[in-house]
Write a protein that holds these residues in place. Structure first.
Motif, mmCIF file in Angstrom:
data_model
loop_
_atom_site.group_PDB
_atom_site.id
_atom_site.type_symbol
_atom_site.label_atom_id
_atom_site.label_comp_id
_atom_site.label_asym_id
_atom_site.label_seq_id
_atom_site.Cartn_x
_atom_site.Cartn_y
_atom_site.Cartn_z
ATOM 1 N N ALA A 1 29.366 9.231 2.623
ATOM 2 C CA ALA A 1 29.855 8.012 1.981
ATOM 3 C C ALA A 1 31.034 7.408 2.728
ATOM 4 O O ALA A 1 31.256 6.193 2.675
ATOM 5 N N ALA B 1 26.873 14.228 0.293
ATOM 6 C CA ALA B 1 26.993 12.816 -0.053
ATOM 7 C C ALA B 1 28.420 12.321 0.162
ATOM 8 O O ALA B 1 28.638 11.174 0.576
ATOM 9 N N ILE C 1 23.119 7.654 -2.225
ATOM 10 C CA ILE C 1 22.918 8.589 -1.109
ATOM 11 C C ILE C 1 22.129 9.802 -1.584
ATOM 12 O O ILE C 1 21.190 10.251 -0.904
#
Length: 318
Positions: free
Chosen positions: A39, A35, A51
């Motif tokens: 991001a 994630a 996410i």
């Protein structure tokens, strides 16, 4: 025969299931959070949570595993976390490259290794044996990446005999496809040829000193018939075992060679997936490699009874 096939089938299925469990939980034990990589600059808690929720990373691991097995049973390996491309499409693109490279390397290694091994055993104590042993030692000692760089420098850049990188699909142009793959296949097969040569020589020496070979010679058979029909055939079990194990290894172990020659195979895809924590791609690659190992070992066991009539598959390969 049927009993043996059934036994090996459930053993292979159990091994594949255990491999799936190890791969799934092992990948998630790697340090790092995918994630965070997805991001980018927006690493707010809300963005990270969104996410993780989108890819199911916030769910309990047993639930993630159950969903993964269910999708895998339907042939769905999910989508790449990094690119969003279906993993099955990525495998369809990369697998033919690596598989063709591995098969070519195995064929080259088997031809060179078996031929040199038989020559070294038949001409024991002669210069031919010393030459074969010396070349085998060089093949085992020289790293593939260094040999590959030298090949590119002298055979591609200096002389232009072979392309330095790139790949052409087999169906588009078979001749150009072979032209691009022959050099990396030779580089990849050198170390394996040395292993096959050493094992073939050892097995041939044992066969040539056996009673059935001496009987064949006493019956007046030609030396070529004694070597090929009797000694070599019984020595091929060792070769088949090595080739079977190495073929599975080449499918996953051609990473360095593919990187050097710029081949779009498993190598680049696996390295990118590991660095980016792309769980679906890593799981699919490792699972496919494990499946290849299991199937190849199964075929090797069946070939034993074809090569050596003394071996009968009656529930036990021995």
């Amino acid at each position: 025969m049927a009993r043996y096939l059934i036994t090996r089938a459930w053993q292979s299925a159990l091994t594949l299931l255990l491999s799936t469990v190890v791969v799934f939980f092992g990948v998630r034990a790697l340090p790092g959070d995918p994630a965070l990589a997805l991001a980018g600059e927006d690493r707010s808690p809300e963005a990270l949570e969104a996410i993780r929720h989108h890819y199911g990373l916030d769910q309990p691991l047993p639930l993630q595993f159950a969903q993964y097995v269910g999708r895998m049973a339907q042939g769905d390996f999910g989508e790449s976390i990094r690119t969003g491309i279906p993993v099955s499409s990525m495998l369809t693109t990369a697998l033919p490259v690596t598989a063709e490279l591995a098969v070519l390397a195995i064929l080259i290694a088997a031809a060179l290794g078996v031929g040199a091994g038989v020559l070294a055993a038949v001409r024991r104590g002669h210069p031919a044996e010393w030459l074969a042993n010396g070349l085998a030692l060089i093949g085992l000692s020289v790293p593939h990446f260094w040999l590959g760089l030298l090949a590119i420098l002298y055979l591609s850049v200096a002389t232009g005999l072979f392309p330095a990188s790139g790949f052409v699909p087999l169906l588009d142009d078979p001749v150009d496809n072979l032209h691009h793959l022959i050099l990396p296949a030779v580089i990849l097969g050198t170390g394996l040829a040395a292993i096959i040569m050493r094992q073939t020589r050892s097995a041939m020496l044992d066969s040539l000193s056996s009673d059935y070979v001496r009987t064949a010679k006493a019956k007046g058979l030609r030396p070529r018939a004694v070597i090929t029909r009797h000694a070599l055939r019984n020595s091929l079990i060792v070769v088949v075992t090595i080739v079977g194990l190495q073929l599975g290894g080449l499918i996953s172990g051609a990473v360095v060679t593919e990187q050097i020659f710029g081949l779009p195979g498993f190598g680049k895809m696996t390295i990118d997936a590991v660095f980016q924590r792309d769980y679906p791609v890593i799981q699919a690659v490792v699972l496919l490699t494990a499946t290849a190992y299991i199937l190849i070992n199964f075929l090797v066991d069946l070939l034993y009874s074809v090569i050596d009539p003394r071996i009968r598959v009656t529930g036990d390969p021995a």
